[in-house]
Enzyme design. Structure first.
Site: not given
Ligand code: S3P
Length: 426
Positions: A121, A168, A313, A340, A386
């Site tokens: 990733r 994130q 998600d 993802k 998922r």
């Molecule tokens: C998350 C943010 C999302 C999501 C992940 C959890 C988080 O990812 O898809 O399952 O807890 O901040 P991205 O921030 O990469 O979009």
């Protein structure tokens, strides 16, 4: 492991689900950083949050079960212990990216590793802003794990405009900024989930530039009690199952209703679903409430670009809803799906193709229409929890049932999925 699902007649009953995964990761991290004892109720029991706990234990943080809570004795600012081993984030992108922001500001070197999927990733998205803050991070040539994070003299604040909508990445910057005297700010054109801001009580404002979140040392967490609502992303599988099954109704209690996460409810309601919200409350800045869901007839609608981060998600299970809705289902401007746990565009299209639908894959999305022709499909989860649950739900709705290969990955977010299904499927 191949998991078989038989067709169900209807859904009936009440569920209360394990804690929201995003909030759980943050609760463990903030409790681990705060000096003193915190208690967390309804923490997610999935493997991803276990990875976050394991990383914090490796840095000297004591984490124990105490009755129906998890007790964490946090270290206080600058007091995490240098890990002896590599920090293993398992399958968890949230652990890796949020932890990187914290580690960038510590007075020791560390290395984050992960499983095969996590090791593919993209990490450039956090390396770039953290490096702008003075962090020293080494990755592979392709900017993937392992990440070596070196101790530096000082991390300094930045103002950063987010090139992708990602909570994130935003959180990695905010958590590094949490260790600076002066204010760091992150600007988002399209806002992503805001649990970090809410749980740390950060100042945010909406301006012509976008949504700006500010953080500094002043926001460093204190120990406290966390009550984690049922995970809306886990609830989504049961919501769609109930809507699509005949003569069905389901109540899901204490679901997280943070407005950066409720896109799935808004979208399904626009498609024609009957979902009612009751007993709305707010605990520590996070909204939650009970959902009553009923069988409904759906029609496909077009999705606004701005809602995509909010439902990112839920797109696998939303696609399952789309199969049973009238008209063509189409997702655009969702290239993030390719980054993802698996390439979710490719894996959804693979599974839809197995059904004999007319599927069209694009770089940033996909569309499909038509009727299900294959009545006993064997879907592949591609190791993505998922995808496994979405196609498990679909299997429960088709004539001869279906199977999901590589099913065990559901443990990443919800090890109790089958038991929960058993308790409501008639
Ligand atoms: C998350 C943010 C999302 C999501 C992940 C959890 C988080 O990812 O898809 O399952 O807890 O901040 P991205 O921030 O990469 O979009």
């Amino acid at each position: 492991m191949l998991q078989k699902f038989n067709k169900i007649n209807k859904v009936e009953g009440t569920l209360e689900l394990p804690g929201d995964k995003s909030i759980s990761h943050r609760a463990v991290m903030f409790a681990g950083l705060a000096k003193g004892k915190s208690k967390i109720y309804n923490l997610s029991n999935g493997e991803d949050v276990k990875s976050t706990k394991k990383c914090f234990r490796e840095m000297g943080i004591e984490i124990n079960s105490s009755g129906d809570a998890v007790e964490i004795s946090g270290s206080g600012l600058g007091r995490l212990r240098k890990p002896i081993n590599f920090l293993d984030a398992g399958n968890s992108g949230t652990t890796t990216r949020l932890l990187s922001g914290i580690l960038a500001a510590q007075n020791f070197n560390s290395t984050i590793i992960g499983d095969e999927s996590l090791s593919k990733r993209p990490m450039k998205r956090i390396i770039t802003p953290l490096t702008l803050m003075g962090a020293k991070i080494e990755a592979t040539e392709d900017y993937t794990l392992p990440l070596k994070i070196f101790s530096v003299e000082k991390i300094h604040p930045i103002k950063y405009e987010m090139p992708v909508a990602s909570a994130q990445v935003k959180s990695a910057i905010l958590l590094a900024g949490l260790h600076c005297e002066e204010s760091t700010s992150v600007v988002e054109k399209i806002p992503s989930r805001d649990h970090t801001e809410k749980m740390l009580g950060l100042k945010t404002e909406t301006t012509a530039e976008g949504k700006i979140s500010y953080v500094s040392k002043q926001n460093y967490p204190d120990p406290k009690e966390y009550f984690i609502p049922s995970d809306i992303s886990t609830a989504a599988f049961f919501i769609v199952l109930t809507i699509l099954a005949e003569n069905s109704s389901l109540r899901i209690k204490n679901v997280s209703l943070n407005e950066t996460r409720t896109g799935i409810i808004t979208v399904l309601q626009k498609m024609g679903a009957r979902i009612e919200i009751e007993n709305k409350k707010n605990i520590a800045g996070e909204d939650l409430g009970d959902l009553n869901i009923f069988s409904s007839k759906l029609k496909n609608i077009s999705f606004d670009d701005k809602i995509i981060p909010n439902i990112i998600d839920e797109i696998p299970i939303l696609s399952v809803a789309g199969i049973f809705a009238s008209g063509k289902f189409e997702i655009k401007n969702a290239g993030e799906l390719r980054a993802k746990e698996t390439d979710r565009i490719k894996s959804i299209c693979h599974n839809l193709n197995l059904l004999g639908l007319y599927v069209h894959e694009t770089e940033n999305g996909f569309s499909f229409s038509g009727e299900i022709k294959n009545t006993q499909p064997i879907f592949d989860s591609f190791g993505d929890h998922r995808i496994a649950m979405a196609f498990g739900v679909l299997s429960l709705l088709i004539k001869n049932g279906g199977s999901v290969d590589n099913y065990e990955c559901v443990n990443i977010s919800n090890p109790d999925f089958l038991n929960q299904l058993k308790s409501i499927a008639k």
